[in-house]
Write a protein that holds these residues in place. Sequence first.
Motif, mmCIF file in Angstrom:
data_model
loop_
_atom_site.group_PDB
_atom_site.id
_atom_site.type_symbol
_atom_site.label_atom_id
_atom_site.label_comp_id
_atom_site.label_asym_id
_atom_site.label_seq_id
_atom_site.Cartn_x
_atom_site.Cartn_y
_atom_site.Cartn_z
ATOM 1 N N PHE A 119 0.871 -1.177 0.000
ATOM 2 C CA PHE A 119 0.000 0.000 0.000
ATOM 3 C C PHE A 119 0.901 1.217 0.000
ATOM 4 N N GLU A 120 0.748 2.057 -1.021
ATOM 5 C CA GLU A 120 1.643 3.201 -1.200
ATOM 6 C C GLU A 120 0.893 4.519 -1.056
ATOM 7 N N ASP A 121 1.659 5.583 -0.854
ATOM 8 C CA ASP A 121 1.116 6.931 -0.678
ATOM 9 C C ASP A 121 0.132 6.982 0.492
ATOM 10 N N LEU A 122 0.579 6.452 1.654
ATOM 11 C CA LEU A 122 -0.272 6.446 2.843
ATOM 12 C C LEU A 122 -0.623 7.866 3.266
ATOM 13 N N LYS A 123 -1.889 8.066 3.611
ATOM 14 C CA LYS A 123 -2.346 9.348 4.141
ATOM 15 C C LYS A 123 -2.244 9.349 5.658
ATOM 16 N N THR A 124 -2.442 8.180 6.282
ATOM 17 C CA THR A 124 -2.302 8.018 7.730
ATOM 18 C C THR A 124 -1.618 6.679 8.003
ATOM 19 N N ALA A 125 -0.944 6.600 9.131
ATOM 20 C CA ALA A 125 -0.216 5.381 9.488
ATOM 21 C C ALA A 125 -1.155 4.379 10.151
ATOM 22 N N PRO A 126 -1.114 3.102 9.708
ATOM 23 C CA PRO A 126 -1.886 2.073 10.419
ATOM 24 C C PRO A 126 -1.357 1.936 11.847
ATOM 25 N N LYS A 127 -2.272 1.808 12.801
ATOM 26 C CA LYS A 127 -1.891 1.714 14.217
ATOM 27 C C LYS A 127 -2.337 0.374 14.790
ATOM 28 N N VAL A 128 -1.502 -0.185 15.667
ATOM 29 C CA VAL A 128 -1.801 -1.470 16.301
ATOM 30 C C VAL A 128 -3.187 -1.420 16.942
ATOM 31 N N GLY A 129 -3.964 -2.460 16.673
ATOM 32 C CA GLY A 129 -5.279 -2.580 17.284
ATOM 33 C C GLY A 129 -6.378 -1.798 16.601
ATOM 34 N N GLU A 130 -6.040 -1.004 15.571
ATOM 35 C CA GLU A 130 -7.051 -0.241 14.834
ATOM 36 C C GLU A 130 -7.226 -0.874 13.458
ATOM 37 N N PRO A 131 -8.269 -1.702 13.268
ATOM 38 C CA PRO A 131 -8.472 -2.384 11.990
ATOM 39 C C PRO A 131 -8.584 -1.395 10.829
ATOM 40 N N VAL A 132 -8.156 -1.855 9.651
ATOM 41 C CA VAL A 132 -8.181 -1.022 8.445
ATOM 42 C C VAL A 132 -9.079 -1.702 7.414
ATOM 43 N N SER A 133 -10.122 -0.984 6.977
ATOM 44 C CA SER A 133 -11.024 -1.519 5.954
ATOM 45 C C SER A 133 -10.365 -1.444 4.593
ATOM 46 N N GLY A 134 -10.594 -2.466 3.784
ATOM 47 C CA GLY A 134 -10.021 -2.488 2.452
ATOM 48 C C GLY A 134 -10.753 -3.459 1.558
ATOM 49 N N THR A 135 -10.172 -3.694 0.399
ATOM 50 C CA THR A 135 -10.734 -4.650 -0.552
ATOM 51 C C THR A 135 -9.615 -5.462 -1.186
ATOM 52 N N LEU A 136 -9.955 -6.662 -1.598
ATOM 53 C CA LEU A 136 -9.100 -7.482 -2.438
ATOM 54 C C LEU A 136 -9.823 -7.636 -3.766
ATOM 55 N N SER A 137 -9.090 -7.595 -4.870
ATOM 56 C CA SER A 137 -9.691 -7.720 -6.191
ATOM 57 C C SER A 137 -9.277 -9.037 -6.827
ATOM 58 N N PHE A 138 -10.274 -9.742 -7.364
ATOM 59 C CA PHE A 138 -10.050 -11.027 -8.009
ATOM 60 C C PHE A 138 -10.644 -10.999 -9.412
ATOM 61 N N GLU A 139 -10.033 -11.765 -10.312
ATOM 62 C CA GLU A 139 -10.494 -11.839 -11.696
ATOM 63 C C GLU A 139 -11.951 -12.326 -11.772
ATOM 64 N N ARG A 140 -12.281 -13.398 -11.052
ATOM 65 C CA ARG A 140 -13.619 -13.978 -11.109
ATOM 66 C C ARG A 140 -14.511 -13.514 -9.956
ATOM 67 N N ALA A 141 -13.997 -13.539 -8.753
ATOM 68 C CA ALA A 141 -14.805 -13.228 -7.564
ATOM 69 C C ALA A 141 -15.092 -11.731 -7.431
ATOM 70 N N GLY A 142 -14.377 -10.882 -8.190
ATOM 71 C CA GLY A 142 -14.610 -9.444 -8.140
ATOM 72 C C GLY A 142 -13.939 -8.780 -6.950
ATOM 73 N N THR A 143 -14.501 -7.660 -6.528
ATOM 74 C CA THR A 143 -13.950 -6.882 -5.416
ATOM 75 C C THR A 143 -14.596 -7.352 -4.124
ATOM 76 N N VAL A 144 -13.758 -7.741 -3.173
ATOM 77 C CA VAL A 144 -14.242 -8.334 -1.921
ATOM 78 C C VAL A 144 -13.806 -7.463 -0.745
ATOM 79 N N PRO A 145 -14.771 -6.969 0.065
ATOM 80 C CA PRO A 145 -14.405 -6.181 1.238
ATOM 81 C C PRO A 145 -13.742 -7.066 2.303
ATOM 82 N N VAL A 146 -12.666 -6.574 2.887
ATOM 83 C CA VAL A 146 -11.971 -7.269 3.975
ATOM 84 C C VAL A 146 -11.557 -6.239 5.024
ATOM 85 N N THR A 147 -11.238 -6.717 6.203
ATOM 86 C CA THR A 147 -10.716 -5.855 7.254
ATOM 87 C C THR A 147 -9.343 -6.363 7.628
ATOM 88 N N PHE A 148 -8.338 -5.499 7.492
ATOM 89 C CA PHE A 148 -6.969 -5.842 7.844
ATOM 90 C C PHE A 148 -6.751 -5.555 9.322
#
Length: 172
Positions: A119-148
């Motif tokens: 993940f590049e050009d971070l606007k804020t730093a990820p902090k321990v214990g604070e989950p980060v919402s995101g997505t993974l993109s797949f050719e067939r399954a499409g865009t899948v929401p995940v929490t890091f």
Amino acid sequence: MTRRICSALCFALSVTTLGLAAPARAAEPVMAGALRIETPWMRATPGGAKVAGGYVRVTNTGTQADRLTGAAIATAGRGAIHSMTMAGSVMKMAPVPEGLPIGPGQTIELKPGGLHLMFEDLKTAPKVGEPVSGTLSFERAGTVPVTFAVAPIGATSPNAAGPAAPAPHHHH
């Protein structure tokens, strides 16, 4: 104060302090069609860092191949899949623009020291214990929401403490 009371207080304070920086907790697996997405996590970064690594395990439980093609988090300008290799003591990273195939019955694991999300050009730093919402993109399954989940700086797994050894030099 007696030595015993002082020791008890010191222990209680250290447990409380450590609790504030507890390791990341793995979330329940996410199913996206036949894909089982497990343990999306990333490392905390120092303030001012412009990049962060992300990691995940994906198993294809189906009969058709799929391909991980990308990832995103709201706090980064862009996300990509990267490979990492060592040349002596120098770490070299490179984008994997074609993505990662996941055949039927196959598991891919992105982890420190190998394939990973960048993940590049971070606007804020990820902090321990604070989950980060995101997505993974797949050719067939499409865009899948995940929490890091966010583990400590230098962690080698989502439930690990920080690094045991100094990090090698980075070259992109």
